[in-house]
Design a protein around this motif. Structure first.
Motif, PDB file in Angstrom:
ATOM      1  N   LEU A   1     -28.020  -9.973   9.526  1.00 13.04           N
ATOM      2  CA  LEU A   1     -29.420 -10.361   9.363  1.00 13.04           C
ATOM      3  C   LEU A   1     -30.303  -9.650  10.380  1.00 13.04           C
ATOM      4  N   LEU A   2     -29.854  -9.592  11.625  1.00 11.34           N
ATOM      5  CA  LEU A   2     -30.618  -8.921  12.681  1.00 11.34           C
ATOM      6  C   LEU A   2     -30.751  -7.421  12.421  1.00 11.34           C
TER       7      LEU A   2
ATOM      8  N   LYS B   1     -34.169  -5.402  11.930  1.00 14.71           N
ATOM      9  CA  LYS B   1     -34.472  -4.241  12.767  1.00 14.71           C
ATOM     10  C   LYS B   1     -34.892  -3.063  11.884  1.00 14.71           C
ATOM     11  N   GLU B   2     -34.158  -2.849  10.822  1.00  7.72           N
ATOM     12  CA  GLU B   2     -34.487  -1.761   9.893  1.00  7.72           C
ATOM     13  C   GLU B   2     -35.889  -1.967   9.298  1.00  7.72           C
ATOM     14  N   ASP B   3     -36.182  -3.178   8.849  1.00  3.85           N
ATOM     15  CA  ASP B   3     -37.495  -3.479   8.271  1.00  3.85           C
ATOM     16  C   ASP B   3     -38.606  -3.308   9.306  1.00  3.85           C
ATOM     17  N   THR B   4     -38.338  -3.740  10.523  1.00  2.00           N
ATOM     18  CA  THR B   4     -39.335  -3.629  11.588  1.00  2.00           C
ATOM     19  C   THR B   4     -39.613  -2.170  11.918  1.00  2.00           C
TER      20      THR B   4
ATOM     21  N   ARG C   1     -37.701  -5.535  20.277  1.00  2.00           N
ATOM     22  CA  ARG C   1     -37.074  -5.802  21.567  1.00  2.00           C
ATOM     23  C   ARG C   1     -36.264  -7.103  21.506  1.00  2.00           C
ATOM     24  N   ASN C   2     -36.840  -8.142  20.883  1.00  2.00           N
ATOM     25  CA  ASN C   2     -36.139  -9.424  20.743  1.00  2.00           C
ATOM     26  C   ASN C   2     -34.881  -9.284  19.881  1.00  2.00           C
ATOM     27  N   ILE C   3     -34.978  -8.490  18.827  1.00  2.00           N
ATOM     28  CA  ILE C   3     -33.819  -8.260  17.955  1.00  2.00           C
ATOM     29  C   ILE C   3     -32.720  -7.548  18.733  1.00  2.00           C
ATOM     30  N   ASP C   4     -33.090  -6.513  19.496  1.00  2.00           N
ATOM     31  CA  ASP C   4     -32.096  -5.777  20.290  1.00  2.00           C
ATOM     32  C   ASP C   4     -31.417  -6.683  21.320  1.00  2.00           C
ATOM     33  N   GLU C   5     -32.200  -7.587  21.943  1.00  2.00           N
ATOM     34  CA  GLU C   5     -31.617  -8.528  22.898  1.00  2.00           C
ATOM     35  C   GLU C   5     -30.621  -9.456  22.203  1.00  2.00           C
ATOM     36  N   ALA C   6     -30.975  -9.931  20.993  1.00  2.00           N
ATOM     37  CA  ALA C   6     -30.077 -10.816  20.245  1.00  2.00           C
ATOM     38  C   ALA C   6     -28.793 -10.085  19.872  1.00  2.00           C
ATOM     39  N   LEU C   7     -28.914  -8.820  19.450  1.00  2.00           N
ATOM     40  CA  LEU C   7     -27.715  -8.041  19.117  1.00  2.00           C
ATOM     41  C   LEU C   7     -26.824  -7.849  20.347  1.00  2.00           C
TER      42      LEU C   7
END
Length: 139
Positions: A11-12, A16-19, A67-73
């Motif tokens: 999902l993340l 990320k791709e969509d963002t 940035r939030n997505i990368d932190e979650a990953l």
């Protein structure tokens, strides 16, 4: 648990791709506006400037989301994903499905937002008090 992490990671990565697509689109739109010569009357120019500013604001939000997505990953890789940063309890799967990069459980997030609202209200009251005192001194 591993299945949950795989689902969240997928999902993340999709988010990320969509963002990244949204950021790219905003950059292209912004460069199209900049490259053109000023045209039309002052209202057209003001409208174009407003659109450009809105595009920049949106791309800032998108960069923050990225940035939030990368932190979650990264948290998934470290085995720390889905843990509230405030109370260290597990964040419910339902919340993570809605906001997969959530850093706080609903209760802690609510408490943090209440605290921020109180701080903001206090700051605004202080500013108004300072303005009122300044006006009294001038009189």
């Amino acid at each position: 648990m591993v299945e949950k992490m795989d689902e969240m990671k997928e999902l993340l990565l999709k988010m990320k791709e969509d963002t990244l697509k949204e950021i790219s689109k905003a950059v292209r739109t912004g460069s199209d506006v900049k490259s053109g010569e000023p045209s039309g009357d002052i209202y057209d120019q003001a409208s174009s400037e407003r659109d450009r500013e809105l595009g920049l604001l949106l791309s800032d939000r998108e960069r923050e989301k990225l940035r939030n997505i990368d932190e979650a990953l990264m948290k998934i890789e470290e085995g720390e994903f889905g843990i509230c940063e405030e109370c260290e309890e597990e964040i419910p799967l339902g919340r993570l499905k809605v906001v997969p990069f959530a850093r706080f459980c609903v209760k802690c997030k609510s408490d943090i937002e209440k605290q921020q609202a109180q701080t903001k209200r206090f700051e605004e009251e202080r500013v108004y008090r300072d303005i009122a005192l300044g006006e009294e001194e001038e009189a």
